[in-house]
Design an enzyme around this catalytic site. Structure first.
Site, mmCIF file in Angstrom:
data_model
loop_
_atom_site.group_PDB
_atom_site.id
_atom_site.type_symbol
_atom_site.label_atom_id
_atom_site.label_comp_id
_atom_site.label_asym_id
_atom_site.label_seq_id
_atom_site.Cartn_x
_atom_site.Cartn_y
_atom_site.Cartn_z
ATOM 1 N N SER A 123 -40.466 -2.956 34.986
ATOM 2 C CA SER A 123 -41.936 -3.480 35.987
ATOM 3 C C SER A 123 -43.021 -2.771 35.436
ATOM 4 O O SER A 123 -43.532 -2.689 34.418
ATOM 5 C CB SER A 123 -41.281 -3.209 37.243
ATOM 6 O OG SER A 123 -41.979 -4.058 38.155
ATOM 7 N N ASP A 159 -40.973 -14.991 38.460
ATOM 8 C CA ASP A 159 -41.535 -13.705 38.622
ATOM 9 C C ASP A 159 -42.931 -13.727 38.450
ATOM 10 O O ASP A 159 -43.464 -14.553 37.581
ATOM 11 C CB ASP A 159 -40.873 -12.754 37.637
ATOM 12 C CG ASP A 159 -41.377 -11.427 37.342
ATOM 13 O OD1 ASP A 159 -42.253 -11.055 37.872
ATOM 14 O OD2 ASP A 159 -40.484 -10.602 37.428
ATOM 15 N N HIS A 179 -38.508 -11.439 40.764
ATOM 16 C CA HIS A 179 -38.913 -10.127 40.214
ATOM 17 C C HIS A 179 -37.901 -9.213 40.390
ATOM 18 O O HIS A 179 -37.281 -9.160 41.516
ATOM 19 C CB HIS A 179 -40.198 -9.580 40.550
ATOM 20 C CG HIS A 179 -40.783 -8.182 39.851
ATOM 21 N ND1 HIS A 179 -40.992 -8.329 38.677
ATOM 22 C CD2 HIS A 179 -40.794 -7.087 40.372
ATOM 23 C CE1 HIS A 179 -41.364 -6.970 38.342
ATOM 24 N NE2 HIS A 179 -41.143 -6.274 39.321
#
Length: 330
Positions: A166, A263, A293
């Site tokens: 991320s 996402d 996500h």
């Protein structure tokens, strides 16, 4: 006519229903200090449920430098694996504003044992206290120090890779650009899990993902505002702040990118993969249908999460066994 959004995978949807999602999402960036405390408490709670790996030692190193604070690095290494060990320089998730290196230690220790490698988790500085490119500079400092001191640490200087999740995936990507542009030894790979690459928020997915509650457009805009301040979405942003800003991607290491179909980062990840290939960088790309996500963290027992873990574990296994190709004289 707007296109319909794909359905969430049924296992991931069930996991999402069990997540306490506030009006500003799971990660409320309108109150970063409080959310940091909540993330730390959650990480510590999860860590208490994971059996420790007593064969893996954890040692915190403070990497010195002249012009800025030392960079804390948590070095994890399996005692029983024969050296010199390959090493993964790891960047934790948290949108570059949340999280800490030790939050991933429980499962990184398991990774060390499974792969017979060391992991150097970088406790990079967070925004807004440290704007970009401070985190990437921390990553570069840690990478150079690990590479330069590998032999003394029982590590293999020819097998040092970058990996991140991320926000940490975005920092790994920016670090790789710094490494290339400053002429340091090329990493063995960069493994980017749904990386945060582009501050402009102009892709289709960045506009579509507004109500998932995990890391939606509004959260991402707040994160980039914290990272860049008034520079966000202007021409005053370098590739060391947001890797998608790089126009020349030649000479970067082999790259793994995995991202979910639902996402907010989907399209910037797909675009980055395509541009890496256009610059002759080997790319392994995986797009997970119906996945939001960080789906592997919120639904770790799901089939999609198991598939994702198997895929990136396999990538690491293959690449850590390699040594960089030596150019042959013509």
């Amino acid at each position: 006519m707007p296109r319909s959004r794909p359905a969430i995978d049924s296992e991931l949807a069930a996991a999402l229903r069990a997540v306490p999602i506030g009006p500003n999402g799971v990660f409320d960036l309108t109150d970063i200090p409080a959310t940091r405390q909540a993330v730390r408490a959650l990480a510590e709670s999860i860590a208490s449920t994971i059996p420790d790996e007593p064969t893996v030692t954890a040692h915190e190193i403070h990497v010195p430098r002249a012009e800025a604070p030392a960079v804390p690095v948590l070095l994890l290494r399996p005692q029983d694996a024969p050296g010199p060990l390959p090493v993964i320089v790891w960047f934790h998730g948290g949108g570059q504003v949340l999280g800490f290196a030790a939050q991933d230690a429980p499962w990184l220790k398991q990774l060390c044992v499974a792969l017979g490698c060391a992991v150097a988790a970088v406790d990079y500085r967070l925004a807004p206290e440290t704007p970009a490119p401070g985190a990437a500079e921390d990553g570069y400092t840690a990478y150079r120090w690990i590479s330069d001191n590998a032999t003394d640490l029982g590590l293999d200087p020819s097998r040092v890779g970058l990996a991140g999740q991320s926000g940490g995936g975005g920092i790994a990507a920016a670090t790789a650009l710094l490494i290339r542009d400053r002429g340091a030894a090329t990493p063995l790979f960069q493994l980017l899990m749904y990386p945060m690459l582009d501050d402009r928020n102009a892709t289709d997915s960045s506009r579509e993902i507004t109500d998932m509650g995990i890391w939606d457009r509004a959260t991402n805009l707040l994160a980039w505002q914290a990272i860049l301040g008034d520079r966000a979405d202007t021409e005053d942003v370098t590739s060391y702040c947001a890797a998608a800003r790089a126009t020349d991607l030649a000479g970067l290491p082999p790259t793994f990118i995995g991202v979910g179909e639902l996402d907010v980062f989907r399209d910037e990840n797909l675009d980055y993969a395509a541009r890496l290939r256009a610059h002759d960088v080997p790319v392994e790309l995986h797009l997970y249908p119906g996945a939001y996500h960080a789906f592997d963290l919120f639904a770790p027992q799901s089939h999609l999460a198991e598939s994702f873990r198997h895929t990136w574990n396999n990538y690491l296994t293959r690449h850590l066994a390699k040594t960089p190709a030596t150019p042959t004289a013509s």
